[in-house]
Design a protein around this motif. Structure first.
Motif, PDB file in Angstrom:
ATOM      1  N   SER A  91       0.822  -1.211   0.000  1.00  0.00           N
ATOM      2  CA  SER A  91       0.000   0.000   0.000  1.00  0.00           C
ATOM      3  C   SER A  91       0.856   1.261   0.000  1.00  0.00           C
ATOM      4  O   SER A  91       0.444   2.300  -0.520  1.00  0.00           O
ATOM      5  N   ARG A  92       2.060   1.163   0.572  1.00  0.00           N
ATOM      6  CA  ARG A  92       2.982   2.300   0.562  1.00  0.00           C
ATOM      7  C   ARG A  92       3.760   2.374  -0.755  1.00  0.00           C
ATOM      8  O   ARG A  92       3.981   3.449  -1.303  1.00  0.00           O
ATOM      9  N   LEU A  93       4.171   1.200  -1.251  1.00  0.00           N
ATOM     10  CA  LEU A  93       4.984   1.153  -2.465  1.00  0.00           C
ATOM     11  C   LEU A  93       4.222   1.639  -3.698  1.00  0.00           C
ATOM     12  O   LEU A  93       4.827   2.194  -4.625  1.00  0.00           O
ATOM     13  N   ARG A  94       2.924   1.441  -3.712  1.00  0.00           N
ATOM     14  CA  ARG A  94       2.164   1.790  -4.911  1.00  0.00           C
ATOM     15  C   ARG A  94       2.198   3.279  -5.231  1.00  0.00           C
ATOM     16  O   ARG A  94       1.918   3.687  -6.364  1.00  0.00           O
ATOM     17  N   HIS A  95       2.568   4.084  -4.232  1.00  0.00           N
ATOM     18  CA  HIS A  95       2.670   5.531  -4.459  1.00  0.00           C
ATOM     19  C   HIS A  95       3.999   5.907  -5.114  1.00  0.00           C
ATOM     20  O   HIS A  95       4.163   7.031  -5.595  1.00  0.00           O
ATOM     21  N   PHE A  96       4.952   4.967  -5.107  1.00  0.00           N
ATOM     22  CA  PHE A  96       6.279   5.271  -5.629  1.00  0.00           C
ATOM     23  C   PHE A  96       6.707   4.373  -6.790  1.00  0.00           C
ATOM     24  O   PHE A  96       7.668   4.684  -7.490  1.00  0.00           O
ATOM     25  N   CYS A  97       5.995   3.246  -6.977  1.00  0.00           N
ATOM     26  CA  CYS A  97       6.377   2.279  -8.006  1.00  0.00           C
ATOM     27  C   CYS A  97       5.292   2.165  -9.071  1.00  0.00           C
ATOM     28  O   CYS A  97       4.120   2.448  -8.818  1.00  0.00           O
ATOM     29  N   ASN A  98       5.698   1.722 -10.258  1.00  0.00           N
ATOM     30  CA  ASN A  98       4.716   1.521 -11.320  1.00  0.00           C
ATOM     31  C   ASN A  98       3.945   0.231 -11.089  1.00  0.00           C
ATOM     32  O   ASN A  98       4.255  -0.554 -10.196  1.00  0.00           O
ATOM     33  N   SER A  99       2.929  -0.004 -11.910  1.00  0.00           N
ATOM     34  CA  SER A  99       2.045  -1.161 -11.722  1.00  0.00           C
ATOM     35  C   SER A  99       2.793  -2.481 -11.889  1.00  0.00           C
ATOM     36  O   SER A  99       2.497  -3.463 -11.199  1.00  0.00           O
ATOM     37  N   GLU A 100       3.764  -2.511 -12.782  1.00  0.00           N
ATOM     38  CA  GLU A 100       4.522  -3.746 -12.996  1.00  0.00           C
ATOM     39  C   GLU A 100       5.310  -4.128 -11.749  1.00  0.00           C
ATOM     40  O   GLU A 100       5.350  -5.299 -11.350  1.00  0.00           O
ATOM     41  N   ALA A 101       5.937  -3.149 -11.114  1.00  0.00           N
ATOM     42  CA  ALA A 101       6.698  -3.412  -9.892  1.00  0.00           C
ATOM     43  C   ALA A 101       5.779  -3.861  -8.763  1.00  0.00           C
ATOM     44  O   ALA A 101       6.111  -4.769  -7.992  1.00  0.00           O
ATOM     45  N   CYS A 102       4.603  -3.235  -8.669  1.00  0.00           N
ATOM     46  CA  CYS A 102       3.642  -3.624  -7.628  1.00  0.00           C
ATOM     47  C   CYS A 102       3.145  -5.049  -7.845  1.00  0.00           C
ATOM     48  O   CYS A 102       2.971  -5.811  -6.886  1.00  0.00           O
TER      49      CYS A 102
END
Length: 277
Positions: free
Chosen positions: A110-121
């Motif tokens: 939930s935190r990473l999605r603000h900094f990473c693209n959809s592929e990384a998530c």
């Protein structure tokens, strides 16, 4: 056997019979370790009696196993190869462990999605959330809904976070190509394993658990598997029963898929259709 995580097992009608089987085996292992410059740690060695809830309620005499002149401690649950086994095979402790680990990673996602693209998530979701759920899921997926309820909730939350990070996974307010609900995902996992067993792409001991009425391997691949007779309900959790049950519910058009990759793709689409996804 593994370098630092080995086990012995035996079954019997009473504790005395089990003791009589295990104690000589423990002595043999001890002698082998001594001959190969290895040392068994009695403090880390545990024993456990697995039986039905009714038998535990009536009372079961303790095991009297010895290792290097020390009594082996008997426990009600124990972690073995990353799986927490309990003496009634309820799997509550193991599922709670998975749920806690997944919940932490859902927060990270939930935190990473603000900094990473959809592929990384998506990579994080499968590597750190689904990998924990998938690990030997065929062993514990038949547990009571009461014990798995929290894991279902956490998994559902993880999917929502993933879809928020990947708008392409949503359509008209629903997940269109996102992950399956947990129940169907676990069923899909089991069907994939049965497919591997039938096509001789799994360990031989698993092949011995699946039986068909077909005359040859070719016709058995899309036939109905024979459900083993059950004397107690807990046996329905076993792979021999639940795996055959799940396989029999699949359409024939899906069973005839030969390659694992093709079957996975078709099975995923089948369960998505079943869920109206």
């Amino acid at each position: 056997m593994f370098a630092d995580d080995s086990s012995l097992s035996a079954s019997g009608n009473n504790i005395a019979a089990i003791n009589a089987k295990l104690q000589p085996s423990i002595q043999e292992v001890t002698e082998w370790c001594s001959a190969n410059a290895m040392l068994l740690n009695p403090e880390k060695t545990k024993s456990m009696v697995v039986a039905t809830r009714q038998k535990h309620q009536r009372g079961i005499p303790p095991l009297r196993l010895m290792l290097n002149s020390q009594v082996i401690e008997q426990v009600s649950e124990h972690r073995h190869l990353g799986v927490i086994l309990d003496d009634q095979l309820k799997w509550q402790a193991h599922i709670n462990s998975i749920t806690n680990a997944v919940a932490k990673n859902v927060y990270l996602l939930s935190r990473l999605r603000h900094f990473c693209n959809s592929e990384a998530c998506n990579t994080f979701f499968h590597a750190h959330i689904m990998s924990r759920i998938n690990y030997v899921s065929n062993v514990w997926d038949g547990c009571s809904d009461v014990h798995i309820k929290k894991l279902k909730t956490v998994h559902k939350r993880a999917v929502k976070v993933l879809c928020a990070a990947s708008p392409m996974l949503t359509g008209r307010g629903h997940i269109s190509y996102g992950p399956l609900p947990l129940k169907e995902h676990l069923q899909c996992n089991k069907c994939i394993l049965v497919h591997k067993v039938i096509h001789n792409k799994s360990p031989q001991y698993l092949r011995q658990l699946v039986h068909t009425g077909a005359r040859n391997d070719h016709s058995s691949r899309n036939s109905i598997l024979i459900l083993p007779k059950t004397r107690i309900d807990i046996y329905k959790m076993s792979f021999a029963y639940s795996g055959s049950f799940c396989w029999n519910a699949l359409p024939r058009s899906l069973k005839i898929a030969c390659s694992v990759s093709t079957f996975k793709s078709k099975a995923l689409q089948h369960f998505r259709t079943e869920c109206n996804i």
